[in-house]
Scaffold this motif. Structure first.
Motif, PDB file in Angstrom:
ATOM      1  N   LYS B  78      55.629 135.702  54.758  1.00  0.00           N
ATOM      2  CA  LYS B  78      54.840 135.680  53.531  1.00  0.00           C
ATOM      3  C   LYS B  78      53.804 134.564  53.633  1.00  0.00           C
ATOM      4  N   ALA B  79      54.262 133.413  54.123  1.00  0.00           N
ATOM      5  CA  ALA B  79      53.359 132.283  54.254  1.00  0.00           C
ATOM      6  C   ALA B  79      52.314 132.539  55.337  1.00  0.00           C
ATOM      7  N   LEU B  80      52.719 133.289  56.363  1.00  0.00           N
ATOM      8  CA  LEU B  80      51.809 133.538  57.473  1.00  0.00           C
ATOM      9  C   LEU B  80      50.779 134.619  57.152  1.00  0.00           C
ATOM     10  N   LEU B  81      51.209 135.679  56.436  1.00  0.00           N
ATOM     11  CA  LEU B  81      50.355 136.845  56.256  1.00  0.00           C
ATOM     12  C   LEU B  81      49.883 137.034  54.822  1.00  0.00           C
ATOM     13  N   GLY B  82      50.317 136.136  53.927  1.00  0.00           N
ATOM     14  CA  GLY B  82      50.028 136.311  52.506  1.00  0.00           C
ATOM     15  C   GLY B  82      48.548 136.405  52.173  1.00  0.00           C
ATOM     16  N   TRP B  83      47.711 135.789  52.991  1.00  0.00           N
ATOM     17  CA  TRP B  83      46.274 135.751  52.685  1.00  0.00           C
ATOM     18  C   TRP B  83      45.565 137.071  52.984  1.00  0.00           C
ATOM     19  N   LEU B  84      46.210 137.916  53.805  1.00  0.00           N
ATOM     20  CA  LEU B  84      45.573 139.154  54.268  1.00  0.00           C
ATOM     21  C   LEU B  84      45.701 140.229  53.185  1.00  0.00           C
ATOM     22  N   PRO B  85      44.643 141.051  52.957  1.00  0.00           N
ATOM     23  CA  PRO B  85      44.851 142.169  52.019  1.00  0.00           C
ATOM     24  C   PRO B  85      45.984 143.057  52.535  1.00  0.00           C
ATOM     25  N   GLY B  86      46.906 143.398  51.665  1.00  0.00           N
ATOM     26  CA  GLY B  86      48.059 144.191  52.110  1.00  0.00           C
ATOM     27  C   GLY B  86      49.009 143.374  52.953  1.00  0.00           C
ATOM     28  N   GLY B  87      48.805 142.061  52.984  1.00  0.00           N
ATOM     29  CA  GLY B  87      49.596 141.198  53.872  1.00  0.00           C
ATOM     30  C   GLY B  87      51.084 141.292  53.619  1.00  0.00           C
ATOM     31  N   ILE B 186      44.614 148.868  54.392  1.00  0.00           N
ATOM     32  CA  ILE B 186      43.647 149.678  53.638  1.00  0.00           C
ATOM     33  C   ILE B 186      44.080 149.795  52.178  1.00  0.00           C
ATOM     34  N   TYR B 187      45.376 150.018  51.984  1.00  0.00           N
ATOM     35  CA  TYR B 187      45.906 150.098  50.620  1.00  0.00           C
ATOM     36  C   TYR B 187      45.620 148.789  49.882  1.00  0.00           C
ATOM     37  N   GLY B 188      45.861 147.669  50.553  1.00  0.00           N
ATOM     38  CA  GLY B 188      45.673 146.363  49.940  1.00  0.00           C
ATOM     39  C   GLY B 188      44.221 146.134  49.529  1.00  0.00           C
ATOM     40  N   ARG B 189      43.273 146.539  50.390  1.00  0.00           N
ATOM     41  CA  ARG B 189      41.858 146.354  50.070  1.00  0.00           C
ATOM     42  C   ARG B 189      41.451 147.174  48.874  1.00  0.00           C
ATOM     43  N   ARG B 190      42.018 148.383  48.781  1.00  0.00           N
ATOM     44  CA  ARG B 190      41.592 149.298  47.728  1.00  0.00           C
ATOM     45  C   ARG B 190      42.231 149.005  46.388  1.00  0.00           C
ATOM     46  N   HIS B 191      43.553 148.733  46.416  1.00  0.00           N
ATOM     47  CA  HIS B 191      44.298 148.764  45.156  1.00  0.00           C
ATOM     48  C   HIS B 191      44.785 147.416  44.664  1.00  0.00           C
ATOM     49  N   LEU B 192      44.669 146.386  45.467  1.00  0.00           N
ATOM     50  CA  LEU B 192      45.322 145.154  45.052  1.00  0.00           C
ATOM     51  C   LEU B 192      44.323 144.063  44.694  1.00  0.00           C
ATOM     52  N   PRO B 193      44.724 143.150  43.787  1.00  0.00           N
ATOM     53  CA  PRO B 193      43.870 142.007  43.468  1.00  0.00           C
ATOM     54  C   PRO B 193      43.706 141.130  44.704  1.00  0.00           C
ATOM     55  N   PRO B 194      42.603 140.352  44.752  1.00  0.00           N
ATOM     56  CA  PRO B 194      42.370 139.512  45.932  1.00  0.00           C
ATOM     57  C   PRO B 194      43.542 138.558  46.182  1.00  0.00           C
ATOM     58  N   THR B 195      43.784 138.278  47.428  1.00  0.00           N
ATOM     59  CA  THR B 195      44.942 137.455  47.774  1.00  0.00           C
ATOM     60  C   THR B 195      44.548 135.987  47.834  1.00  0.00           C
ATOM     61  N   PRO B 196      45.505 135.071  47.623  1.00  0.00           N
ATOM     62  CA  PRO B 196      45.207 133.646  47.704  1.00  0.00           C
ATOM     63  C   PRO B 196      44.849 133.262  49.133  1.00  0.00           C
ATOM     64  N   PRO B 197      44.052 132.203  49.301  1.00  0.00           N
ATOM     65  CA  PRO B 197      43.696 131.785  50.661  1.00  0.00           C
ATOM     66  C   PRO B 197      44.913 131.254  51.412  1.00  0.00           C
TER      67      PRO B 197
END
Lengths: 161, 417
Positions: B78-87, B186-197
């Protein structure tokens, strides 16, 4: 009955513990002292067989054997009980036959005095077959005679709350 | 007639090892062979050195499942990939794959990780259908990565070098994980709010927590591939390592827990071994009676090209995968299919990867794939919801299957002929 269970569980844990410690010991010896116990490898292989069959015995006790059950959802409630008895009877018959022929096998091996490794007689190590299959036969036979308990493994079609 | 009755009883819930033993006994009886042959064949279990690896790897997997390794892995990725859309979705896939490769296809991934990942995905606004589908299909993702038990069992049954299989599974396994991850992205980019840095300090701290578990695959595989240790020794090493880490370093598994863990684990192993024992007897009859050869003759009459054979094989294995559990499927079907596949010049290692990919997908295929039932039970959702949820994932995995099947080099790239 509780004692038998505890004994069976104890044997299983004991067998695995010996298997594990022996394997660790063998590797340690091989790498640290470039020495091996020549009887350890075949003994470990036999222990694996014992652990496996003994685990299967406990799986029988807990009714956790792998099965297909593809048609199970379509069995009407009414005949589910009697059908269970038929399955248990069939299982008891098959285990009984396996037991009988494994006794003959062990007796043969004894008369040939086959060695498993070094001075260890093979038939002693093969005793696990009649032992496990006879207990399985008894389990299935008892279950066949017992009033069937209605088991419900899972109800996939149940609605979420 | 007898085989029909036995098959019917098996479909009604007869334990599989009973069904196979019955068939074997009957066949030997008809062939007028003394039935002590059954015990002789079953005794071969004690003559197969690689089998030692199975209880030990399984034990390591059960210890890991008992500890909080899963929580740590989730927190870490989570800490490693959390920043990525759909991470979060991607990390769920990666963690499931890692976990399954260590614990085998026992449904443990969905049970152990599902309860952790499902709420996490929900909290991050992933919709129900996406999350359920992801976790259902991830239940068997990772089977192609070493040291997965099904790979070892294929190697034993097909008498194919297991280290070759371990290497061969890596690229196809990555293909599956990456394709599904791409879908999550792709799902993350389309449907999810922006992720934290990204927070590198946080990531580093979590990485440190999971350090001991994360290096495990490298120790085990490094040992095997460098030729320092044999497979069965790697299993001993793996079990010892996990035991030390979880009992002495992390202190999450107590000595008093061990008897229960051993018992649970060996019941599963026993369930596999007894089928293996029965099947050893039955397949030796089949081979004596030249059944695979006759089967091959029949098939060869109708199917000329390797391509057509592979298509049929895929369809057949998908059906097998959703009706039988992984272990029984391998033990029963491999001895029949292997000689036929070899006649069509399919490499045994490649065949193994095709087998596992198919079975992996079959596990999540409606109407009777096992993952669907486990997920339905775990998440308390109607099975129909899970059918629909798993569809997009199945489509992606099927595309991967086609690639794996028709591009043998994907599996055989690192294998020296």
């Amino acid at each position: 009955m509780g004692r038998l269970r505890a004994l069976e569980d104890g044997v299983l844990v004991f067998l695995f513990a010996v298997l594990f410690l022996l394997s660790v010991g063998q590797i340690a010896l091989r790498n640290a002292f470039v020495q091996t116990m020549p009887w350890a490898d075949p003994l470990v292989r036999h222990l694996v067989m014992w652990v496996g069959l003994w685990g299967a015995l406990i799986a029988t006790r807990e009714d956790r054997h792998l099965s297909i059950e593809a048609l199970k959802p379509f069995i009407p409630q009414k005949i589910a009980g009697p059908l269970q008895r038929v399955l248990h009877a069939f299982s008891a018959l098959v285990c009984g036959l396996l037991c009988w022929h494994s006794i003959r096998f062990v007796a043969q091996e004894k008369s040939y005095a086959t060695k498993a490794f070094q001075d260890v007689d093979a038939w002693v190590l093969q005793l696990v077959f009649p032992l496990v299959f006879s207990l399985m036969t008894i389990r299935y036979a008892k279950r066949m005679l017992k009033k069937p308990v209605h088991s419900q493994p899972f109800q996939p079609l149940a609605d979420s709350p | 007639m007898i085989s029909f009755v036995t098959a019917l009883l098996a479909a009604l819930g007869l334990p599989l090892f009973i069904a196979i033993s019955a068939l074997a006994m009957f066949s030997f009886y008809v062939a007028e062979i003394d039935l002590t042959v059954l015990s002789i064949e079953m005794y071969r279990i004690a003559e197969t050195p690689t089998l030692t690896a199975i209880p030990l790897f399984a034990f390591a997997g059960f210890i890991l499942a008992e500890s909080k390794a899963a929580n740590r892995l989730v927190a870490c990725s989570k800490a490693l990939l959390g920043w990525l859309p759909g991470g979060l979705g991607i990390m769920a896939l990666v963690v499931c794959a890692l976990f399954t490769s260590l614990t085998g296809a026992s449904g443990m991934t969905i049970v152990a990780l599902g309860g952790l990942l499902y709420p996490a995905l929900q909290k991050a606004h992933y919709d129900e259908r996406f999350s359920l589908g992801l976790l259902t299909t991830s239940g068997s993702l990772g089977l192609l990565f070493p040291p997965s038990l099904p790979l070892i069992i294929y190697g034993i049954v097909a008498q194919t070098p297991i280290d070759d299989l371990f290497i061969a599974g890596i690229l196809p396994g990555l293909l599956l994980v990456c394709s599904l991850s791409l879908y999550a992205y792709i799902y993350g980019r389309r449907h999810l709010p922006p992720t934290p840095p990204a927070d590198s300090g946080q990531a580093l701290a979590r990485l440190r927590e999971s350090f001991w578990e994360l290096i495990l695959p490298f120790i085990v595989l490094g040992g095997i591939f460098s030729g320092i240790i044999a497979l069965s020794e790697a299993a001993v090493l793996c079990a010892t390592y996990v035991l030390i880490v979880e009992m002495c370093i992390k202190r999450e598994v107590a000595l008093g827990d061990l008897p229960r863990i051993i018992r649970e684990c060996m019941v599963l192993v026993g369930g596999i071994f007894i089928i293996l024992a029965a099947a050893m007897a039955y397949t030796s009859f089949l081979i004596d009676a030249q059944i695979p050869n006759r089967l091959l003759d029949t098939i060869a009459e109708h199917i000329e090209s390797k391509l057509l054979f592979l298509i049929l094989l895929n369809v057949f294995l998908l059906v097998v995968g959703c009706t039988l559990d992984m272990f029984s499927a391998l033990i029963l079907v491999v001895p029949l299919v292997l000689p036929i596949a070899q006649a069509y010049e399919v490499h045994p290692v490649h065949l193994g990867i095709i087998f596992l990919t198919n079975l992996e997908i079959g596990y999540s295929t409606p109407p009777v794939g096992l993952n669907l039932f486990i997920a339905s039970m775990r998440f308390n959702k109607p099975i129909l919801t899970l059918y629909i949820a798993s569809l997009p994932y199945l489509a992606i995995m099927l595309i991967c299957l086609i690639l794996v099947t028709y591009l043998p080099s994907l599996s055989l790239f690192f294998i020296t002929p």
